[in-house]
Design a protein around this motif. Structure first.
Motif, PDB file in Angstrom:
ATOM      1  N   HIS A 135       3.166 -11.563  -4.169  1.00 20.15           N
ATOM      2  CA  HIS A 135       2.561 -10.239  -4.177  1.00 20.15           C
ATOM      3  C   HIS A 135       1.511 -10.133  -3.080  1.00 20.15           C
ATOM      4  CE1 HIS A 135       3.945  -8.117  -7.801  1.00 20.15           C
ATOM      5  NE2 HIS A 135       4.093  -9.310  -8.346  1.00 20.15           N
ATOM      6  N   ASP A 136       1.199  -8.910  -2.687  1.00 20.93           N
ATOM      7  CA  ASP A 136      -0.008  -8.692  -1.902  1.00 20.93           C
ATOM      8  C   ASP A 136      -1.208  -8.919  -2.812  1.00 20.93           C
ATOM      9  OD1 ASP A 136       1.332  -8.057   0.439  1.00 20.93           O
ATOM     10  OD2 ASP A 136       1.410  -5.915  -0.032  1.00 20.93           O
ATOM     11  N   PRO A 137      -2.291  -9.473  -2.269  1.00 19.33           N
ATOM     12  CA  PRO A 137      -3.460  -9.752  -3.116  1.00 19.33           C
ATOM     13  C   PRO A 137      -4.081  -8.483  -3.682  1.00 19.33           C
ATOM     14  CG  PRO A 137      -3.572 -10.978  -1.054  1.00 19.33           C
ATOM     15  CD  PRO A 137      -2.457  -9.987  -0.908  1.00 19.33           C
ATOM     16  N   GLY A 138      -4.666  -8.626  -4.859  1.00 17.56           N
ATOM     17  CA  GLY A 138      -5.419  -7.547  -5.479  1.00 17.56           C
ATOM     18  C   GLY A 138      -6.903  -7.694  -5.202  1.00 17.56           C
ATOM     19  N   PRO A 139      -7.738  -6.880  -5.853  1.00 22.48           N
ATOM     20  CA  PRO A 139      -9.161  -6.834  -5.519  1.00 22.48           C
ATOM     21  C   PRO A 139      -9.943  -8.106  -5.806  1.00 22.48           C
ATOM     22  CG  PRO A 139      -8.656  -5.467  -7.435  1.00 22.48           C
ATOM     23  CD  PRO A 139      -7.359  -5.851  -6.839  1.00 22.48           C
ATOM     24  N   LEU A 140      -9.496  -8.934  -6.767  1.00 20.07           N
ATOM     25  CA  LEU A 140     -10.286 -10.111  -7.132  1.00 20.07           C
ATOM     26  C   LEU A 140      -9.657 -11.431  -6.694  1.00 20.07           C
ATOM     27  CD1 LEU A 140     -11.856  -9.322 -10.620  1.00 20.07           C
ATOM     28  CD2 LEU A 140     -12.541  -8.606  -8.330  1.00 20.07           C
ATOM     29  N   ARG A 141      -8.635 -11.378  -5.840  1.00 15.65           N
ATOM     30  CA  ARG A 141      -8.046 -12.628  -5.355  1.00 15.65           C
ATOM     31  C   ARG A 141      -9.080 -13.475  -4.617  1.00 15.65           C
ATOM     32  NH1 ARG A 141      -4.888 -14.011  -0.747  1.00 15.65           N
ATOM     33  NH2 ARG A 141      -6.549 -12.861   0.368  1.00 15.65           N
TER      34      ARG A 141
ATOM     35  N   PHE B  57      -8.613 -13.846 -16.138  1.00 12.95           N
ATOM     36  CA  PHE B  57      -8.134 -12.743 -15.316  1.00 12.95           C
ATOM     37  C   PHE B  57      -6.794 -12.228 -15.839  1.00 12.95           C
ATOM     38  CE2 PHE B  57     -10.491 -15.493 -12.368  1.00 12.95           C
ATOM     39  CZ  PHE B  57     -11.261 -14.597 -11.627  1.00 12.95           C
ATOM     40  N   ASP B  58      -6.624 -10.910 -15.817  1.00 13.85           N
ATOM     41  CA  ASP B  58      -5.294 -10.323 -15.841  1.00 13.85           C
ATOM     42  C   ASP B  58      -4.684 -10.553 -14.458  1.00 13.85           C
ATOM     43  OD1 ASP B  58      -3.074  -8.758 -16.532  1.00 13.85           O
ATOM     44  OD2 ASP B  58      -4.075  -6.913 -15.906  1.00 13.85           O
ATOM     45  N   PHE B  59      -3.381 -10.318 -14.321  1.00 14.39           N
ATOM     46  CA  PHE B  59      -2.735 -10.546 -13.025  1.00 14.39           C
ATOM     47  C   PHE B  59      -2.549  -9.249 -12.244  1.00 14.39           C
ATOM     48  CE2 PHE B  59       1.000 -11.208 -10.257  1.00 14.39           C
ATOM     49  CZ  PHE B  59       0.484 -12.242  -9.474  1.00 14.39           C
ATOM     50  N   ASP B  60      -1.651  -8.382 -12.692  1.00 14.07           N
ATOM     51  CA  ASP B  60      -1.335  -7.159 -11.942  1.00 14.07           C
ATOM     52  C   ASP B  60      -2.533  -6.213 -11.910  1.00 14.07           C
ATOM     53  OD1 ASP B  60       1.756  -7.294 -11.420  1.00 14.07           O
ATOM     54  OD2 ASP B  60       1.453  -7.968 -13.488  1.00 14.07           O
ATOM     55  N   GLY B  61      -2.883  -5.760 -10.707  1.00 14.30           N
ATOM     56  CA  GLY B  61      -4.001  -4.847 -10.547  1.00 14.30           C
ATOM     57  C   GLY B  61      -5.351  -5.516 -10.539  1.00 14.30           C
ATOM     58  N   VAL B  62      -5.376  -6.838 -10.664  1.00 15.81           N
ATOM     59  CA  VAL B  62      -6.632  -7.585 -10.639  1.00 15.81           C
ATOM     60  C   VAL B  62      -6.554  -8.681  -9.581  1.00 15.81           C
ATOM     61  CG1 VAL B  62      -8.230  -9.017 -11.977  1.00 15.81           C
ATOM     62  CG2 VAL B  62      -7.129  -7.055 -13.037  1.00 15.81           C
TER      63      VAL B  62
ATOM     64  N   VAL C 283     -14.443  -6.675 -18.372  1.00 16.73           N
ATOM     65  CA  VAL C 283     -14.694  -5.918 -17.152  1.00 16.73           C
ATOM     66  C   VAL C 283     -13.448  -5.131 -16.783  1.00 16.73           C
ATOM     67  CG1 VAL C 283     -15.274  -6.057 -14.700  1.00 16.73           C
ATOM     68  CG2 VAL C 283     -16.335  -7.658 -16.312  1.00 16.73           C
ATOM     69  N   HIS C 284     -13.620  -3.827 -16.637  1.00 18.18           N
ATOM     70  CA  HIS C 284     -12.526  -2.975 -16.189  1.00 18.18           C
ATOM     71  C   HIS C 284     -12.555  -2.892 -14.670  1.00 18.18           C
ATOM     72  CE1 HIS C 284     -10.762   1.286 -15.608  1.00 18.18           C
ATOM     73  NE2 HIS C 284      -9.777   0.411 -15.676  1.00 18.18           N
ATOM     74  N   VAL C 285     -11.442  -3.257 -14.035  1.00 19.79           N
ATOM     75  CA  VAL C 285     -11.288  -3.150 -12.591  1.00 19.79           C
ATOM     76  C   VAL C 285     -10.420  -1.916 -12.341  1.00 19.79           C
ATOM     77  CG1 VAL C 285     -10.510  -4.297 -10.490  1.00 19.79           C
ATOM     78  CG2 VAL C 285     -11.446  -5.667 -12.374  1.00 19.79           C
ATOM     79  N   PRO C 286     -11.014  -0.773 -11.972  1.00 19.66           N
ATOM     80  CA  PRO C 286     -10.246   0.486 -11.886  1.00 19.66           C
ATOM     81  C   PRO C 286      -9.457   0.599 -10.583  1.00 19.66           C
ATOM     82  CG  PRO C 286     -12.543   0.896 -11.366  1.00 19.66           C
ATOM     83  CD  PRO C 286     -12.454  -0.567 -11.749  1.00 19.66           C
ATOM     84  N   PHE C 287      -8.471  -0.266 -10.469  1.00 23.08           N
ATOM     85  CA  PHE C 287      -7.678  -0.379  -9.241  1.00 23.08           C
ATOM     86  C   PHE C 287      -6.263   0.131  -9.490  1.00 23.08           C
ATOM     87  CE2 PHE C 287      -4.635  -2.888  -6.715  1.00 23.08           C
ATOM     88  CZ  PHE C 287      -5.097  -2.662  -5.437  1.00 23.08           C
TER      89      PHE C 287
END
Length: 313
Positions: free
Chosen positions: A200-206, A165-170, A301-305
């Motif tokens: 941080h506030d959680p992102g889409p894949l937390r 996983f990337d971190f920011d935005g994921v 996988v691109h997470v467009p967030f």
């Protein structure tokens, strides 16, 4: 008989375009239209589809059901979410059977994406090769990703599942990424240092990571019962952050109650340099510029967030 309860399981929605290589069928649809596509799928009904970008990830994830308490109580459930109608979807279901994948549930909606059923099905991830469907799902706050790259080369002797996983935005929201984009690298670093103790506030894949961690906990329980058991699931963080911004990422993971096995704080080093050695079966990132390199050798996988992805619509 009580209804089948999806709560407590890791549930993944998978489009046929992410699971299989549909290049030939898609070309017929684009060039000749829907009726020709229907005829093509009917004529090739018994031709097993080849493996797609997410095939290896899904197969290995489902293999962890050997840790389930009973055959009818799996830890992992994968459900097909398809734009096909039931007739043209027959080839997909037959291919699933021929590949030996334990996937029995599917939703077919002619010409429409079923992603809106994700909350009802307790899904923590939806994967598709249809970028529009993924963007629409993410815009609704749903955890979805657009698959890129080639199918991984299967290594039958290797039962591991490696997820990166990337971190920011994921895993996290993109608030700090916005600071970087607006004010530059040094302001980003000082901002993260000042806020190191604030998760941080959680992102889409937390939540997806949290479900993966539950599988890892089940593996640890199995190892306590059987010292010869070899852990199969490995999770890595691969991020452009470096010191001092690394601390807030680590503290955020801990604050959310999730964990990774390995972390790569790269500070701008090309991520494909790491993924080509790490060889994850899937890698999630919110920036296409990072995935251009990784997708050459890694199912990506691109997470467009987040704001950056809004600006590219």
């Amino acid at each position: 008989m009580p209804p089948y309860d999806l709560r407590g399981r890791l549930v993944i929605g998978i489009a046929s375009s992410a699971l299989f290589d549909l290049a030939d069928a898609d070309a017929v649809f684009r060039d000749e239209g829907e009726e020709a596509y229907r005829a093509f799928q009917e004529a090739h009904l018994d031709d097993t589809l080849g493996k797609g970008v997410a095939f290896s990830f899904i197969r290995r994830l489902l293999s962890l059901n050997d840790l389930s308490p009973a055959d009818d109580d799996p830890l992992v459930e994968v459900i097909v979410l398809s734009r096909n109608d039931p007739d043209t979807g027959l080839r997909v279901m037959r291919s699933i059977q021929e590949h030996g994948l334990p996937i029995t549930r599917a939703i077919f909606m002619q010409g429409r994406s079923p992603y809106r059923f994700m909350p009802a099905l307790n899904m923590s991830l939806f994967l598709s090769a249809n970028e529009t469907d993924v963007r629409e799902a993410v815009a609704l706050g749903l955890p979805a990703g657009h698959v890129l790259g080639q199918a991984a080369v299967e290594e039958d002797e290797d039962a591991d599942l490696r997820i990166a996983f990337d971190f920011d935005g994921v895993l996290a929201d993109d608030s700090s990424e916005q600071v970087f984009q607006t004010d530059g690298l040094e302001r980003f670093r000082s901002h993260e240092a000042m806020n190191a103790a604030t998760p941080h506030d959680p992102g889409p894949l937390r939540d997806f990571l949290a479900h993966v961690n539950r599988l890892q906990q089940r593996e640890e329980e199995q190892r306590l019962q059987d010292p010869d058991y070899r852990l199969r699931v490995h999770v890595a963080l691969v991020t452009a952050r470096n010191a001092p911004a690394h601390e807030r990422a680590v503290r955020s993971l801990k604050g959310w109650g999730v964990t990774v096995n390995d972390a790569f704080f790269l500070g701008g080093i090309e991520k494909s340099m790491i993924t080509s050695v790490l060889r994850p079966h899937i890698f999630f990132d919110d920036q296409v510029s990072h995935l251009t390199g990784t997708s050459e050798s890694t199912p990506s996988v691109h997470v467009p967030f987040g704001k950056m992805n809004e600006s590219t619509d």
